[in-house]
Design an enzyme around this catalytic site. Sequence first.
Site, mmCIF file in Angstrom:
data_model
loop_
_atom_site.group_PDB
_atom_site.id
_atom_site.type_symbol
_atom_site.label_atom_id
_atom_site.label_comp_id
_atom_site.label_asym_id
_atom_site.label_seq_id
_atom_site.Cartn_x
_atom_site.Cartn_y
_atom_site.Cartn_z
ATOM 1 N N VAL A 51 69.286 50.329 34.994
ATOM 2 C CA VAL A 51 68.543 49.078 35.249
ATOM 3 C C VAL A 51 69.116 48.273 36.412
ATOM 4 O O VAL A 51 68.448 47.383 36.935
ATOM 5 C CB VAL A 51 68.483 48.167 34.002
ATOM 6 C CG1 VAL A 51 67.676 48.792 32.899
ATOM 7 C CG2 VAL A 51 69.883 47.782 33.527
ATOM 8 N N ASN A 104 66.440 44.886 27.507
ATOM 9 C CA ASN A 104 67.399 44.929 26.397
ATOM 10 C C ASN A 104 68.710 45.617 26.771
ATOM 11 O O ASN A 104 69.733 45.363 26.149
ATOM 12 C CB ASN A 104 66.714 45.667 25.228
ATOM 13 C CG ASN A 104 67.703 46.246 24.251
ATOM 14 O OD1 ASN A 104 68.183 45.564 23.354
ATOM 15 N ND2 ASN A 104 68.026 47.539 24.408
ATOM 16 N N SER A 128 71.907 36.590 23.745
ATOM 17 C CA SER A 128 72.868 36.724 22.630
ATOM 18 C C SER A 128 73.207 35.332 22.136
ATOM 19 O O SER A 128 73.149 34.352 22.897
ATOM 20 C CB SER A 128 74.135 37.403 23.139
ATOM 21 O OG SER A 128 75.160 37.307 22.169
ATOM 22 N N TYR A 155 80.325 38.647 29.573
ATOM 23 C CA TYR A 155 79.185 38.802 28.654
ATOM 24 C C TYR A 155 78.553 37.432 28.355
ATOM 25 O O TYR A 155 77.330 37.280 28.410
ATOM 26 C CB TYR A 155 79.691 39.461 27.370
ATOM 27 C CG TYR A 155 78.613 39.861 26.400
ATOM 28 C CD1 TYR A 155 77.866 41.015 26.604
ATOM 29 C CD2 TYR A 155 78.349 39.104 25.266
ATOM 30 C CE1 TYR A 155 76.882 41.400 25.703
ATOM 31 C CE2 TYR A 155 77.373 39.478 24.358
ATOM 32 C CZ TYR A 155 76.639 40.626 24.577
ATOM 33 O OH TYR A 155 75.671 41.001 23.688
ATOM 34 N N ALA A 185 78.726 34.682 30.122
ATOM 35 C CA ALA A 185 78.074 34.146 31.328
ATOM 36 C C ALA A 185 76.752 34.869 31.583
ATOM 37 O O ALA A 185 75.740 34.244 31.923
ATOM 38 C CB ALA A 185 79.000 34.315 32.535
ATOM 39 N N LYS A 189 74.794 36.387 29.400
ATOM 40 C CA LYS A 189 73.781 36.071 28.388
ATOM 41 C C LYS A 189 73.246 34.657 28.566
ATOM 42 O O LYS A 189 72.056 34.392 28.348
ATOM 43 C CB LYS A 189 74.364 36.276 26.979
ATOM 44 C CG LYS A 189 74.651 37.739 26.648
ATOM 45 C CD LYS A 189 73.426 38.626 26.878
ATOM 46 C CE LYS A 189 73.487 39.961 26.173
ATOM 47 N NZ LYS A 189 72.349 40.832 26.506
#
Length: 264
Positions: free
Chosen positions: A57, A83, A136, A149, A151, A153
């Site tokens: 992605v 996702n 999240s 993670y 930052a 999300k």
Amino acid sequence: MKLKGRTALVTGGANGIGAAIVESLADAGATVYSLDLATPPAAASMRHGVHALQGDVGRPDDIAQAFAAIDQAGGGIDIVVHNAGIQRAGLCGQLSHADWSAVLRTHLDGMFLCASAAIPRMSRQGRGGSIVAISSAAAFVGLPGRAAYTAAKAGLVGLARCLAVETAAHGIRVNTVAPGFTQTPLIERAMADGSLSEAWMLERVPAGRLARPEDIATAVRFLCSDDATYIMGQTLVVDGGWTAQGIGNAPGWLRQETASTDTH
Ligand SMILES: NC(=O)c1ccc[n+]([C@@H]2O[C@H](COP(=O)([O-])OP(=O)(O)OC[C@H]3O[C@@H](n4cnc5c(N)ncnc54)[C@H](O)[C@@H]3O)[C@@H](O)[C@H]2O)c1
């Protein structure tokens, strides 16, 4: 069959939450394309109406190829669920720049690239659309050791809000779903390497259990359906009450199951 006749792309659809989203959208009648790093299973073993594509992605070429395959099928594109995600743990000062970049690339570049391909197509089609990013609960609290993670999300929440405002007039809705701890291979790997423990996670979940991938997929399916036509730029938090909780480990008289018998 609320999504009959619709076409969806789900990134990271080979495992965990993504696989549950693929199933849920297919159950609702959508034709679903899964784009994942994982090698696709043989087409014959795939459920009718579900197609597996391989790609990263974070690579513009891979996103272009995935959308070219969808274009070729001729049904257009109605739903995109970004996702795909990865986790890299480490305190600031120890987390490498490479790990920081990999996390932001997968979550944020992935959403930017998918949305950049989907929005012009959806606008041209003139029948609206729904784009959902999997954020999240970490977007709303500080999780030590997970700077990249957290930052990324939180970034997805902001990006979705901005895109929602840009696209609302075309009937294209952009939202996020923010899961709490969910039983997937990602969490199993973190428990195996010691960066998470089940007791540590469960201690602060008022629902008393981790989420199942299906709990998250149901929320995504709702946001993708016409039942959510007027919901734009929002985050649906699906975390068993984790972020709502003010007092963890409350004494017995503050818990319903013991309130009638406890004295205080
Ligand atoms: N499991 C949890 O507790 C939890 C909680 C909150 C949010 N999330 C988020 O939910 C999403 C799914 O998580 P999961 O737990 O199912 O993870 P998982 O590791 O079980 O599955 C993730 C899938 O994404 C794919 N993927 C990873 N990087 C990719 C890339 N660059 N291109 C294409 N595919 C890629 C993987 O191959 C895998 O199939 C992630 O965005 C994750 O951050 C998970």
